[in-house]
Design a protein around this motif. Structure first.
Motif, PDB file in Angstrom:
ATOM      1  N   GLN A 251      42.413  42.949  30.370  1.00 20.48           N
ATOM      2  CA  GLN A 251      42.476  41.507  30.166  1.00 20.48           C
ATOM      3  C   GLN A 251      41.310  40.777  30.826  1.00 20.48           C
ATOM      4  O   GLN A 251      40.919  39.725  30.370  1.00 20.48           O
ATOM      5  CB  GLN A 251      43.814  40.975  30.724  1.00 20.48           C
ATOM      6  N   HIS A 252      40.768  41.346  31.908  1.00 11.56           N
ATOM      7  CA  HIS A 252      39.642  40.675  32.560  1.00 11.56           C
ATOM      8  C   HIS A 252      38.713  41.668  33.244  1.00 11.56           C
ATOM      9  O   HIS A 252      39.090  42.807  33.501  1.00 11.56           O
ATOM     10  CB  HIS A 252      40.125  39.623  33.574  1.00 11.56           C
ATOM     11  N   VAL A 253      37.500  41.199  33.478  1.00 13.12           N
ATOM     12  CA  VAL A 253      36.569  41.880  34.370  1.00 13.12           C
ATOM     13  C   VAL A 253      36.330  40.924  35.532  1.00 13.12           C
ATOM     14  O   VAL A 253      36.310  39.706  35.345  1.00 13.12           O
ATOM     15  CB  VAL A 253      35.239  42.264  33.685  1.00 13.12           C
ATOM     16  N   ALA A 254      36.196  41.503  36.714  1.00 16.59           N
ATOM     17  CA  ALA A 254      36.031  40.667  37.902  1.00 16.59           C
ATOM     18  C   ALA A 254      34.697  40.946  38.572  1.00 16.59           C
ATOM     19  O   ALA A 254      34.242  42.089  38.645  1.00 16.59           O
ATOM     20  CB  ALA A 254      37.170  40.913  38.897  1.00 16.59           C
ATOM     21  N   TYR A 255      34.116  39.870  39.051  1.00 16.12           N
ATOM     22  CA  TYR A 255      32.895  39.912  39.844  1.00 16.12           C
ATOM     23  C   TYR A 255      33.264  39.419  41.244  1.00 16.12           C
ATOM     24  O   TYR A 255      33.946  38.409  41.384  1.00 16.12           O
ATOM     25  CB  TYR A 255      31.831  39.003  39.233  1.00 16.12           C
ATOM     26  N   TRP A 256      32.820  40.130  42.244  1.00 15.36           N
ATOM     27  CA  TRP A 256      33.150  39.796  43.621  1.00 15.36           C
ATOM     28  C   TRP A 256      31.942  39.187  44.315  1.00 15.36           C
ATOM     29  O   TRP A 256      30.802  39.548  44.050  1.00 15.36           O
ATOM     30  CB  TRP A 256      33.580  41.042  44.378  1.00 15.36           C
TER      31      TRP A 256
ATOM     32  N   TYR B 211      31.692  32.678  47.668  1.00 14.26           N
ATOM     33  CA  TYR B 211      32.545  32.264  46.559  1.00 14.26           C
ATOM     34  C   TYR B 211      32.215  30.861  46.070  1.00 14.26           C
ATOM     35  O   TYR B 211      32.061  30.642  44.871  1.00 14.26           O
ATOM     36  CB  TYR B 211      34.015  32.333  46.980  1.00 14.26           C
ATOM     37  N   GLN B 212      32.106  29.911  46.974  1.00 17.97           N
ATOM     38  CA  GLN B 212      31.901  28.527  46.552  1.00 17.97           C
ATOM     39  C   GLN B 212      30.600  28.365  45.773  1.00 17.97           C
ATOM     40  O   GLN B 212      30.543  27.638  44.781  1.00 17.97           O
ATOM     41  CB  GLN B 212      31.930  27.565  47.742  1.00 17.97           C
ATOM     42  N   GLU B 213      29.550  29.081  46.201  1.00 20.91           N
ATOM     43  CA  GLU B 213      28.271  29.003  45.493  1.00 20.91           C
ATOM     44  C   GLU B 213      28.425  29.531  44.066  1.00 20.91           C
ATOM     45  O   GLU B 213      27.953  28.904  43.117  1.00 20.91           O
ATOM     46  CB  GLU B 213      27.192  29.789  46.246  1.00 20.91           C
TER      47      GLU B 213
ATOM     48  N   ILE C 283      35.358  38.013  48.321  1.00 20.88           N
ATOM     49  CA  ILE C 283      35.637  39.224  49.102  1.00 20.88           C
ATOM     50  C   ILE C 283      35.074  39.120  50.515  1.00 20.88           C
ATOM     51  O   ILE C 283      34.842  40.123  51.173  1.00 20.88           O
ATOM     52  CB  ILE C 283      35.134  40.503  48.410  1.00 20.88           C
ATOM     53  N   GLY C 284      34.857  37.897  50.964  1.00 17.84           N
ATOM     54  CA  GLY C 284      34.452  37.712  52.350  1.00 17.84           C
ATOM     55  C   GLY C 284      35.622  38.053  53.260  1.00 17.84           C
ATOM     56  O   GLY C 284      36.778  37.969  52.874  1.00 17.84           O
ATOM     57  N   GLY C 285      35.349  38.484  54.436  1.00 15.28           N
ATOM     58  CA  GLY C 285      36.389  38.726  55.428  1.00 15.28           C
ATOM     59  C   GLY C 285      37.261  39.929  55.142  1.00 15.28           C
ATOM     60  O   GLY C 285      36.802  40.955  54.640  1.00 15.28           O
ATOM     61  N   ALA C 286      38.551  39.789  55.450  1.00 18.18           N
ATOM     62  CA  ALA C 286      39.494  40.904  55.414  1.00 18.18           C
ATOM     63  C   ALA C 286      39.647  41.514  54.016  1.00 18.18           C
ATOM     64  O   ALA C 286      39.795  42.729  53.883  1.00 18.18           O
ATOM     65  CB  ALA C 286      40.853  40.451  55.932  1.00 18.18           C
ATOM     66  N   LYS C 287      39.600  40.707  52.978  1.00 17.15           N
ATOM     67  CA  LYS C 287      39.766  41.231  51.618  1.00 17.15           C
ATOM     68  C   LYS C 287      38.639  42.212  51.276  1.00 17.15           C
ATOM     69  O   LYS C 287      38.883  43.285  50.731  1.00 17.15           O
ATOM     70  CB  LYS C 287      39.801  40.085  50.608  1.00 17.15           C
ATOM     71  N   GLY C 288      37.418  41.862  51.597  1.00 17.47           N
ATOM     72  CA  GLY C 288      36.290  42.748  51.342  1.00 17.47           C
ATOM     73  C   GLY C 288      36.395  44.047  52.127  1.00 17.47           C
ATOM     74  O   GLY C 288      36.101  45.123  51.608  1.00 17.47           O
ATOM     75  N   GLU C 289      36.835  43.943  53.381  1.00 17.66           N
ATOM     76  CA  GLU C 289      37.016  45.137  54.209  1.00 17.66           C
ATOM     77  C   GLU C 289      38.108  46.031  53.640  1.00 17.66           C
ATOM     78  O   GLU C 289      37.956  47.258  53.604  1.00 17.66           O
ATOM     79  CB  GLU C 289      37.346  44.730  55.643  1.00 17.66           C
TER      80      GLU C 289
END
Length: 172
Positions: free
Chosen positions: A92-97, A101-103, A144-150
């Motif tokens: 259903q989707h492709v994701a870019y990390w 994020y805000q930029e 994916i900054g912070g804990a999610k990226g880790e």
């Protein structure tokens, strides 16, 4: 590689049965899987309006690409529900990390993209851009900054060393 969004990091599948979908992927040698049922969102909006969407989700890596499985758990508005209601099941989707994020969010909007749904999970924002002209073409951008990226990096490493044991793991 997208000149706008970078490298595809994830392929998201919307499914009717999360457990059957995990079993299918395990049979293909992909794992280990980590799932949460239900996933607690900090907030969620569908087409600009608050939605009480609930879902179960699972992730595993196949190399550098994360496979995500999403099963809606209620009838609240979401692109996931729309996808299933249209008779579809699958990619259903492709994701870019991104770590900025805000930029990326602002750049996408400046290029004419609109947000179909967005939210946050444990502070990590995500947005699905309204790009679906046929199934499987939705673009997600995810912080994916912070804990999610880790966490995602650790899951990728676990998949690379996986020996086939403990293929499905509940978290949360």
């Amino acid at each position: 590689m997208s000149r706008i969004f970078g490298q595809i990091a994830q392929i998201g599948y919307v499914v009717r049965d999360l457990h059957a979908a995990m079993d299918f992927w395990v049979a293909q040698g992909v794992g280990p899987w980590f799932y949460q049922e239900p996933v607690q969102t900090d907030w969620f909006k569908y087409r600009g309006a608050d939605s009480g969407m609930q879902m179960a989700a699972a992730v595993a890596n196949s190399g550098d690409v994360q496979i995500e499985l999403i099963q809606p758990l209620n009838d609240e508005p979401s692109l996931y529900k729309d996808f299933l209601d249209a008779g579809h099941e699958g990619a259903q989707h492709v994701a870019y990390w991104t770590k900025d994020y805000q930029e990326l969010y602002d750049r996408a909007l400046s290029l004419g993209y609109t947000v179909a749904q967005e939210g946050a999970i444990q502070g990590g924002r995500f947005a699905y851009l309204d790009t679906e002209t046929h199934p499987g073409t939705v673009i997600e951008i995810s912080d994916i900054g912070g804990a999610k990226g880790e966490l995602f990096a650790a899951l990728r490493e676990m998949a690379a060393a996986w020996d086939g044991t403990n293929p499905i793991n509940k978290v949360g």
